[in-house]
Design an enzyme around this catalytic site. Structure first.
Site, PDB file in Angstrom:
ATOM      1  N   ARG A 137     -10.667  16.388   7.100  1.00  0.00           N
ATOM      2  CA  ARG A 137     -11.538  16.627   6.050  1.00  0.00           C
ATOM      3  C   ARG A 137     -12.830  17.322   6.506  1.00  0.00           C
ATOM      4  O   ARG A 137     -13.567  16.649   7.230  1.00  0.00           O
ATOM      5  CB  ARG A 137     -11.573  15.673   4.909  1.00  0.00           C
ATOM      6  CG  ARG A 137     -10.381  15.206   4.203  1.00  0.00           C
ATOM      7  CD  ARG A 137     -10.393  13.970   3.245  1.00  0.00           C
ATOM      8  NE  ARG A 137      -9.372  13.166   3.496  1.00  0.00           N
ATOM      9  CZ  ARG A 137      -9.434  11.795   3.238  1.00  0.00           C
ATOM     10  NH1 ARG A 137     -10.317  11.248   2.733  1.00  0.00           N
ATOM     11  NH2 ARG A 137      -8.273  11.047   3.869  1.00  0.00           N
ATOM     12  N   GLY A 148     -12.129   5.816  10.099  1.00  0.00           N
ATOM     13  CA  GLY A 148     -10.909   6.008  10.634  1.00  0.00           C
ATOM     14  C   GLY A 148     -10.270   7.680  10.535  1.00  0.00           C
ATOM     15  O   GLY A 148     -11.314   8.161  10.643  1.00  0.00           O
ATOM     16  N   HIS A 163     -12.595   3.651  -0.070  1.00  0.00           N
ATOM     17  CA  HIS A 163     -12.781   2.571   1.002  1.00  0.00           C
ATOM     18  C   HIS A 163     -13.413   1.290   0.420  1.00  0.00           C
ATOM     19  O   HIS A 163     -13.872   0.618   1.280  1.00  0.00           O
ATOM     20  CB  HIS A 163     -13.409   3.263   2.178  1.00  0.00           C
ATOM     21  CG  HIS A 163     -12.678   3.926   3.006  1.00  0.00           C
ATOM     22  ND1 HIS A 163     -13.271   5.247   3.700  1.00  0.00           N
ATOM     23  CD2 HIS A 163     -11.294   4.645   3.091  1.00  0.00           C
ATOM     24  CE1 HIS A 163     -12.332   5.801   4.225  1.00  0.00           C
ATOM     25  NE2 HIS A 163     -11.146   5.361   4.035  1.00  0.00           N
ATOM     26  N   ASN A 217       0.942  -1.284  -0.129  1.00  0.00           N
ATOM     27  CA  ASN A 217       0.015   0.014   0.122  1.00  0.00           C
ATOM     28  C   ASN A 217       0.991   1.408  -0.091  1.00  0.00           C
ATOM     29  O   ASN A 217       1.232   1.595   1.108  1.00  0.00           O
ATOM     30  CB  ASN A 217      -0.890  -0.346   1.231  1.00  0.00           C
ATOM     31  CG  ASN A 217      -1.730   1.137   1.333  1.00  0.00           C
ATOM     32  OD1 ASN A 217      -1.698   2.103   0.506  1.00  0.00           O
ATOM     33  ND2 ASN A 217      -2.547   1.126   2.208  1.00  0.00           N
ATOM     34  N   HIS A 250     -16.878   2.778   7.834  1.00  0.00           N
ATOM     35  CA  HIS A 250     -15.577   2.686   7.997  1.00  0.00           C
ATOM     36  C   HIS A 250     -15.232   3.906   8.665  1.00  0.00           C
ATOM     37  O   HIS A 250     -15.072   5.080   7.717  1.00  0.00           O
ATOM     38  CB  HIS A 250     -14.758   2.592   6.382  1.00  0.00           C
ATOM     39  CG  HIS A 250     -13.147   2.392   6.541  1.00  0.00           C
ATOM     40  ND1 HIS A 250     -12.623   1.364   6.488  1.00  0.00           N
ATOM     41  CD2 HIS A 250     -12.413   3.691   6.842  1.00  0.00           C
ATOM     42  CE1 HIS A 250     -11.350   1.684   6.767  1.00  0.00           C
ATOM     43  NE2 HIS A 250     -11.203   3.019   6.915  1.00  0.00           N
ATOM     44  N   ARG A 280      -9.442   9.927  19.664  1.00  0.00           N
ATOM     45  CA  ARG A 280      -9.146   9.576  21.171  1.00  0.00           C
ATOM     46  C   ARG A 280      -8.786  10.728  21.807  1.00  0.00           C
ATOM     47  O   ARG A 280      -9.192  10.979  22.951  1.00  0.00           O
ATOM     48  CB  ARG A 280      -8.061   8.637  21.104  1.00  0.00           C
ATOM     49  CG  ARG A 280      -7.936   7.714  22.138  1.00  0.00           C
ATOM     50  CD  ARG A 280      -7.005   6.569  22.182  1.00  0.00           C
ATOM     51  NE  ARG A 280      -6.238   6.563  20.987  1.00  0.00           N
ATOM     52  CZ  ARG A 280      -5.434   5.397  20.623  1.00  0.00           C
ATOM     53  NH1 ARG A 280      -5.265   4.463  21.442  1.00  0.00           N
ATOM     54  NH2 ARG A 280      -4.886   5.616  19.567  1.00  0.00           N
ATOM     55  N   GLY A 297     -10.321   2.646  13.134  1.00  0.00           N
ATOM     56  CA  GLY A 297      -9.952   2.885  14.207  1.00  0.00           C
ATOM     57  C   GLY A 297     -10.981   3.335  15.215  1.00  0.00           C
ATOM     58  O   GLY A 297     -10.911   2.946  16.364  1.00  0.00           O
ATOM     59  N   ILE A 298     -11.848   4.465  14.953  1.00  0.00           N
ATOM     60  CA  ILE A 298     -12.955   5.209  15.635  1.00  0.00           C
ATOM     61  C   ILE A 298     -14.128   3.917  15.767  1.00  0.00           C
ATOM     62  O   ILE A 298     -14.507   3.633  16.864  1.00  0.00           O
ATOM     63  CB  ILE A 298     -13.235   6.341  15.018  1.00  0.00           C
ATOM     64  CG1 ILE A 298     -12.289   7.420  14.944  1.00  0.00           C
ATOM     65  CG2 ILE A 298     -14.492   6.675  16.017  1.00  0.00           C
ATOM     66  CD1 ILE A 298     -12.510   8.566  14.227  1.00  0.00           C
ATOM     67  N   ARG A 328      -2.677  -2.041  -3.384  1.00  0.00           N
ATOM     68  CA  ARG A 328      -3.860  -1.007  -3.241  1.00  0.00           C
ATOM     69  C   ARG A 328      -3.862  -0.127  -4.263  1.00  0.00           C
ATOM     70  O   ARG A 328      -2.672   0.795  -4.095  1.00  0.00           O
ATOM     71  CB  ARG A 328      -3.853  -0.504  -1.688  1.00  0.00           C
ATOM     72  CG  ARG A 328      -5.099   0.387  -1.685  1.00  0.00           C
ATOM     73  CD  ARG A 328      -4.961   1.273  -0.286  1.00  0.00           C
ATOM     74  NE  ARG A 328      -5.941   2.211  -0.354  1.00  0.00           N
ATOM     75  CZ  ARG A 328      -5.765   3.409   0.250  1.00  0.00           C
ATOM     76  NH1 ARG A 328      -4.759   3.645   0.764  1.00  0.00           N
ATOM     77  NH2 ARG A 328      -6.836   3.993   0.292  1.00  0.00           N
ATOM     78  N   GLY A 363      -9.847   8.878   7.760  1.00  0.00           N
ATOM     79  CA  GLY A 363     -10.656   8.973   6.683  1.00  0.00           C
ATOM     80  C   GLY A 363     -11.648   8.279   6.908  1.00  0.00           C
ATOM     81  O   GLY A 363     -11.819   7.195   7.611  1.00  0.00           O
ATOM     82  N   GLU A 416      -8.403  -4.729   4.998  1.00  0.00           N
ATOM     83  CA  GLU A 416      -8.283  -4.376   3.619  1.00  0.00           C
ATOM     84  C   GLU A 416      -6.891  -5.268   2.829  1.00  0.00           C
ATOM     85  O   GLU A 416      -7.208  -5.817   1.770  1.00  0.00           O
ATOM     86  CB  GLU A 416      -7.943  -2.973   3.192  1.00  0.00           C
ATOM     87  CG  GLU A 416      -9.065  -1.956   3.592  1.00  0.00           C
ATOM     88  CD  GLU A 416      -8.823  -0.587   3.892  1.00  0.00           C
ATOM     89  OE1 GLU A 416      -8.379  -0.299   4.974  1.00  0.00           O
ATOM     90  OE2 GLU A 416      -8.718   0.153   2.910  1.00  0.00           O
TER      91      GLU A 416
HETATM   92  P1  AMP Z   1      -7.444   4.532  11.349  1.00  0.00           P
HETATM   93  O1  AMP Z   1      -7.266   5.674  10.427  1.00  0.00           O
HETATM   94  O2  AMP Z   1      -8.458   3.569  11.253  1.00  0.00           O
HETATM   95  O3  AMP Z   1      -6.122   3.996  11.953  1.00  0.00           O
HETATM   96  O4  AMP Z   1      -8.077   5.169  12.553  1.00  0.00           O
HETATM   97  C1  AMP Z   1      -7.834   6.496  13.184  1.00  0.00           C
HETATM   98  C2  AMP Z   1      -8.754   7.152  14.261  1.00  0.00           C
HETATM   99  O5  AMP Z   1      -8.870   6.059  15.134  1.00  0.00           O
HETATM  100  C3  AMP Z   1      -7.893   8.056  14.972  1.00  0.00           C
HETATM  101  O6  AMP Z   1      -9.066   9.234  15.005  1.00  0.00           O
HETATM  102  C4  AMP Z   1      -7.855   7.526  16.505  1.00  0.00           C
HETATM  103  O7  AMP Z   1      -7.896   8.333  17.635  1.00  0.00           O
HETATM  104  C5  AMP Z   1      -9.143   6.756  16.425  1.00  0.00           C
HETATM  105  N1  AMP Z   1      -8.948   5.649  17.596  1.00  0.00           N
HETATM  106  C6  AMP Z   1      -8.134   4.690  17.594  1.00  0.00           C
HETATM  107  N2  AMP Z   1      -8.186   4.130  19.010  1.00  0.00           N
HETATM  108  C7  AMP Z   1      -9.567   4.825  19.546  1.00  0.00           C
HETATM  109  C8  AMP Z   1     -10.066   4.568  20.801  1.00  0.00           C
HETATM  110  N3  AMP Z   1      -9.879   3.778  21.668  1.00  0.00           N
HETATM  111  N4  AMP Z   1     -11.188   5.643  21.213  1.00  0.00           N
HETATM  112  C9  AMP Z   1     -11.473   6.379  20.175  1.00  0.00           C
HETATM  113  N5  AMP Z   1     -10.974   6.446  18.935  1.00  0.00           N
HETATM  114  C10 AMP Z   1     -10.080   5.800  18.705  1.00  0.00           C
END
Ligand code: AMP
Length: 409
Positions: free
Chosen positions: A248, A217, A186, A7, A215, A292, A338-339, A97, A219, A392
């Site tokens: 964004r 994250g 995505h 990726n 999804h 977070r 992640g969120i 990707r 993004g 992914e």
């Molecule tokens: P990603 O792009 O999928 O890696 O997701 C990143 C996002 O996930 C960021 O905004 C992080 O703050 C959020 N994230 C990761 N762990 C947590 C958590 N335990 N609680 C809330 N948000 C989280």
């Protein structure tokens, strides 16, 4: 087969070595042998690598170049101490990707000269991503000249969107002349998550199954999936449209942008940076793009952090409502990214008030679900809600194997 999944970003390379074949994929037995990241850190690229039972590796490699990054990835994967394969000949295929496949690529494909031309033709629409993806291809070709390579497109899953979902209310001639339309991104993640939901509901192959995948994250996008096919998604011509994201803005009245450009005397590049890099959670909170961090700040009474989270959850709730309408109801929803995977608070605030649509959370299940595939709605009637960790890379590896394996009866 061992598949190297790449990726490539403009100054980063994420890689995984995944062992899979059609039987392993069917039975969910495929596994990630090692993963890593080579990323520019202020002029010097740094490798981060980990593999089960091995010591994590961190190593500086000088200025970032895709060729050097792939070389380094292969060196660490074959390292006698920390590697997982004795020789790079063990790699049977490479899966990439690729961000933008436009209207041409409706599924994953083996890369040949024609495919390269197609990816190049999309550079105008993804000027940062598609060139990096091609760099990754050339780097892998130099290191593994006889190994087949496959492109897996972020846009491909959404090619089933009907015209009423992908067209903007602009003059039709702009679609005809420049291809201005919604593509969605995505797609590999939404496809993976929708596939898991269908399996969890034991309704694989059911053409009436109505799913919403979120999804979330840095993004973020949502997708309405009917019978395994994307019928609408929140990202559009670019990944800027739709949900509020880390940096964004998501949906915006274009006239507001024109107004700001006039008042602040912004050119196109500055306006693009405003919407892509300085908006979203970061712009609203004035504090961070990281959910977070915002949740922690909100706990301590930071009102702007609360506001940013509220806007994020409200926008997503509106999309869920819209997709329930597009699908004619909802059988299940998944939270990923992640969120989505880690924040019970965001899930709860998003679904608050949607009981009328049959969407309810079990507070205990929701509170405890973190990073694992789990149902978080109560048993009984109504739609089911799940946390589904996305993968992914695994989807890319599976597509790659299915394209390079000899066709069987
Ligand atoms: P990603 O792009 O999928 O890696 O997701 C990143 C996002 O996930 C960021 O905004 C992080 O703050 C959020 N994230 C990761 N762990 C947590 C958590 N335990 N609680 C809330 N948000 C989280």
């Amino acid at each position: 087969m061992k598949v190297l999944v790449l990726n490539c970003g403009s100054s980063s390379l994420k890689f995984q070595l995944i062992e899979t074949d059609e039987a392993m994929a069917r039975e969910g037995r495929d596994r990630t042998l090692a993963k890593g990241l080579v990323e520019d850190a202020g002029g010097t690229a740094v490798l981060h690598y980990e593999a089960e039972g091995k010591k994590p590796v961190r190593d500086a490699i000088g200025a970032f170049q895709h060729r050097k990054a792939v070389e380094k990835a292969l060196a660490v994967l074959t390292d006698p101490e920390n590697g997982v394969i004795p020789h790079k000949d063990e790699i049977g295929a490479v899966g990439h990707r690729v961000v933008h496949g436009g209207e041409q690529f409706q599924s994953s494909v083996l890369i040949d000269d024609q495919v390269i031309e197609g990816i190049e033709a999309m550079i105008a629409l993804a000027p940062l991503h598609n060139p990096a993806n091609l760099q990754g291809y050339y780097a892998a070709k130099a290191e593994l000249p006889d190994v087949p390579q496959v492109a897996v497109f972020d846009t491909a899953f959404h090619h089933t969107m009907p015209r009423e979902a992908y067209l903007y209310g602009l003059p039709y001639s702009l679609y005809q002349r420049f291809g201005i339309r919604r593509f969605g991104f995505h797609g590999t993640s939404h496809r993976f998550v929708a596939g898991r939901l269908a399996a969890l509901l034991k309704r694989e192959g059911d053409s009436g199954l109505r799913l919403i995948t979120c999804h979330l994250g840095n993004g973020a996008s949502a997708c309405a999936v009917l019978g395994g096919k994307s019928i609408d998604t929140s990202m559009g011509f670019t990944p800027l449209e739709g949900l509020v994201m880390g940096t964004r803005c998501g949906d915006l009245d274009p006239a507001a942008l024109l107004f700001i450009m006039g008042r602040e005397e912004l050119g196109a590049a500055e306006a693009s940076a405003l919407m892509n890099k300085h908006s979203g959670l970061l712009g609203l909170s004035g504090l961070s793009n990281d959910m977070r961090t915002l949740l922690e700040a909100e706990e301590k009474g930071n009102e702007r952090a609360r506001l940013a989270i509220d806007v994020f959850c409200y926008r997503l709730r509106k999309y869920i409502g819209a997709y329930a309408a597009a699908l004619g109801g909802v059988d299940a929803i998944a939270f990923a990214g992640g969120i989505g995977e880690n924040s019970p608070a965001v899930r709860e605030r998003t679904l608050r008030g949607l009981e009328g649509l049959g969407l309810k959370l079990d507070p205990k299940r929701n509170g405890e679900a973190k990073g694992k595939e789990e149902q978080i709605s109560p048993e009984g009637p109504g739609a089911r809600v799940f946390v589904v960790p996305t993968n992914e890379e695994l989807m890319i590896a599976r597509d790659t194997v299915s394209l390079v394996s000899p066709v069987r009866d």
